[in-house]
Scaffold this motif. Structure first.
Motif, PDB file in Angstrom:
ATOM      1  N   UNK A 117       0.813  -1.207   0.000  1.00  0.00           N
ATOM      2  CA  UNK A 117       0.000   0.000   0.000  1.00  0.00           C
ATOM      3  C   UNK A 117       0.846   1.257   0.000  1.00  0.00           C
ATOM      4  N   UNK A 118       1.918   1.260  -0.781  1.00  0.00           N
ATOM      5  CA  UNK A 118       2.866   2.377  -0.774  1.00  0.00           C
ATOM      6  C   UNK A 118       2.188   3.689  -1.161  1.00  0.00           C
ATOM      7  N   UNK A 119       2.472   4.731  -0.362  1.00  0.00           N
ATOM      8  CA  UNK A 119       1.930   6.067  -0.631  1.00  0.00           C
ATOM      9  C   UNK A 119       2.779   6.800  -1.669  1.00  0.00           C
ATOM     10  N   UNK A 120       4.047   6.425  -1.735  1.00  0.00           N
ATOM     11  CA  UNK A 120       4.958   7.032  -2.695  1.00  0.00           C
ATOM     12  C   UNK A 120       6.030   6.044  -3.096  1.00  0.00           C
ATOM     13  N   UNK A 121       6.669   6.304  -4.239  1.00  0.00           N
ATOM     14  CA  UNK A 121       7.748   5.443  -4.731  1.00  0.00           C
ATOM     15  C   UNK A 121       8.873   6.333  -5.243  1.00  0.00           C
ATOM     16  N   UNK A 122      10.081   6.094  -4.745  1.00  0.00           N
ATOM     17  CA  UNK A 122      11.278   6.782  -5.240  1.00  0.00           C
ATOM     18  C   UNK A 122      12.039   5.784  -6.103  1.00  0.00           C
ATOM     19  N   UNK A 123      12.221   6.128  -7.388  1.00  0.00           N
ATOM     20  CA  UNK A 123      12.962   5.259  -8.301  1.00  0.00           C
ATOM     21  C   UNK A 123      14.261   5.956  -8.698  1.00  0.00           C
ATOM     22  N   UNK A 124      15.195   5.170  -9.215  1.00  0.00           N
ATOM     23  CA  UNK A 124      16.500   5.727  -9.566  1.00  0.00           C
ATOM     24  C   UNK A 124      16.527   6.313 -10.972  1.00  0.00           C
TER      25      UNK A 124
END
Length: 599
Positions: A117-124
């Motif tokens: 249930x991720x509220x945000x995602x940081x990708x590279x």
């Protein structure tokens, strides 16, 4: 049931959380260098004050973006400086970090993001962003997405500029030891990964007892420093990150495994943390360079290997005779010193985990002046549960329990563990939790082994991987595979034989080692399909199998093997991100090769 406990050394306060050290050190000693960041051809120091400021700025950005206490934020990236900033910023904002392997497929990403249930995602990278876009196509509640390569940290810092310091402080202090710090999804050799819930107390209790206890010597040297190159999505690397930040040792990152060798020379770490395959590569590379230098150099190298092993087994200067000490001193100038120089010249210790290192490599490296302390644990135990220690390194075992940890051996040989480092549950999976932790509080690790009278643990295999032949013989594939894989030409080995008349093996060749072999043997144009049946290659692999068979009974020996025309890789789907073989998929995809072995 044999049990062995080690008393805890550090009792972490109930109010503590993982972000505390960043702000405390940033205030108390802001000018101290805590990280070195790779910039161009050099390493730029990052002080405690600078690190605190960057973590705080990104944390404010997450708060301004609507991330609330307890919300999950996924992080998909290679091992790099920005990961550590983001990791601690997530904690400082009161959120929960969810690491994702940067090699994950869209289907894997979709499962982790949706299940957590991720509220945000940081990708590279933008490629990761594209993978995430595909993954999110079937998810209704879309998380916020930030891309590191497109300035995510600067973007978040600017976005949170108006968030008051007091708000950040409240967020940070709102999380305590019992609160969830991270959900690490086990890579899983079968089925969907399970989300392992680790609290702030799990991580801090483990890290602080490691620093104060078994590995304190590593942090007592002048200017302690470590180069981190394992994927930070892996629990072992993640715990290492926390240990280094907590200890104050200087941390550096290498995002590309191919750059490890030059980065070691330029960064000059005092200790190293890796998996056995890394140390195998170092040894095999040195052996192949010696072979390429001609017969004399090859003979010198192997004589040096024998001397290193003999010196280590004699327990060093205290047990070695004059002749052995003299030989070792000679080979230190000819071989060992060059090996240490290749690591930067300051490296004297290393910690190995993830799978079995093997006595051969352990004795060689100790004899060469780089002592490796083998440890053991699982994601569910905040990574380590046991480790060998300076001055009491029993090579061939995975050491004694960490301070505050109890281990036991069940009637069926399974290793059980208790302690504050053990996870509380799997995310959204009470059935799996109940299966893993019994009513007495013991975590059932799934590993089979023994505990000797001094408390040293020896792992002999995985409970679910034990092979039972048609003759009823129980065979642990792990030790056989580890010894076969130690050969320079071998990449992977999978031992088979369930319900079969004898034990056999599927073996793959190491592409890098094979290229060097082809050049040395004037076979540059030969294909893998041709080489896998080449008599010289087959003979070399047979020697590895024969050597491996020496450690088991006749009924457990590998009687036949086949060299495959491809390697097991993560990309092919046959290895997990932590480089474990997915046995069921290998058995499915190479069923014809397996049947050919038995017919």
């Amino acid at each position: 049931m044999r049990e062995y406990s080690v008393p805890m050394l550090v009792d972490v306060p109930a109010s503590a959380n993982c972000a505390d050290v960043v702000f405390e050190r940033g205030e108390q000693s802001p000018g101290t260098v805590v990280i070195k960041r790779q910039t161009g051809d050099g390493w730029t120091p990052v002080t405690a004050g600078e690190f605190r400021d960057q973590v705080a700025a990104v944390a404010r950005g997450l708060i301004a973006s609507g991330v609330e206490p307890g919300d999950r934020v996924a992080l998909m990236s290679r091992t790099r400086y920005e990961w550590t900033v983001a990791d601690y910023a997530i904690w400082a904002a009161g959120a929960v970090g969810v690491p994702v392997y940067e090699t994950s497929s869209a289907e894997q990403v979709a499962w982790i993001v949706s299940d957590s249930g991720a509220k945000g995602v940081i990708v590279e990278t933008e490629a990761h962003e594209a993978t995430l876009g595909t993954a999110l196509a079937g998810i209704d509640a879309k998380p916020s997405v930030w891309c590191l390569d497109r300035g995510a940290l600067s973007e978040l810092s600017a976005h949170g500029a108006d968030v008051p310091e007091e708000t950040l402080k409240e967020r940070r202090h709102a999380r305590s030891g019992r609160d969830l710090a991270t959900i690490i999804y086990t890579s899983g050799t079968t089925g969907r990964p399970k989300g392992c819930c680790l609290s702030h107390d799990n991580l801090l209790f483990t890290a602080r007892n490691v620093i104060a206890g078994p590995l304190d010597t590593l942090f007592q040297v002048k200017d302690p420093a470590a180069l981190l190159f394992l994927p930070l999505a892996h629990s072992f690397a993640r715990l290492i990150e926390i240990v280094l930040i907590e200890s104050g040792a200087v941390l550096a990152h290498t995002p590309n495994m191919k750059n490890v060798a030059p980065d070691l020379q330029s960064f000059r770490p005092t200790f190293l943390l890796g998996v056995p395959r890394v140390f195998e590569k170092v040894y095999n590379g040195a052996e192949q360079r010696a072979a390429a230098g001609g017969g004399a150099k090859s003979r010198i190298f192997h004589a040096a290997v024998d001397a290193a092993g003999a010196w280590s087994r004699s327990e060093g200067d205290g047990g070695a005779g004059f002749g052995l000490r003299t030989r070792r001193a000679l080979f230190d100038r000819l071989v060992y010193g060059k090996l240490r120089a290749a690591t930067g010249g300051r490296l004297s210790h290393a910690v190995s985990g993830g799978s079995a290192l093997g006595e051969r490599l352990g004795h060689f490296f100790r004899g060469a002046g780089i002592e490796i302390f083998e440890g053991w644990g699982l994601t569910e135990t905040s990574a380590p549960s046991t480790v060998n220690i300076p001055g009491a390194n029993k090579i061939g075992t995975v050491g004694k329990p960490l301070p505050g940890v109890t281990v036991a051996v069940a009637e069926d040989g399974e290793i059980l563990v208790k302690g504050r480092h053990v996870f509380e549950s799997y995310w959204n999976n009470p059935a799996a939790t109940a299966e893993a932790i019994d009513e007495s509080g013991w975590f059932h690790t799934g590993d089979v082994g023994e505990v000797d009278e001094d408390g040293y643990v020896r792992i002999t295999g995985r409970k679910k991987e034990i092979i039972v032949t048609a003759g009823g013989k129980n065979v642990a594939p792990g030790p056989l595979e580890d010894r076969i894989r130690a050969h320079p030409l071998v990449s992977q080995a999978m031992v088979i034989g369930d319900d079969r008349p004898f034990v056999a093996a599927l073996i793959t060749l190491d592409p890098e080692a094979l290229d060097q072999w082809k050049e040395a043997n004037d076979r540059e144009t030969a294909t893998l399909a041709e080489l896998r049946t080449d008599p010289a290659i087959v003979e070399a692999v047979q020697s590895a199998v024969t050597d491996s068979n020496k450690q088991v009974s006749k009924a457990e020996e590998v009687k036949k093997f086949v060299i495959l025309d491809t390697d097991f890789t993560e990309e092919s789907g046959h290895l997990t991100p932590s480089l474990k073989v997915k046995r069921n998929l290998v058995a499915r995809d190479f069923d014809k090769d397996i049947e050919a072995l038995y017919h």
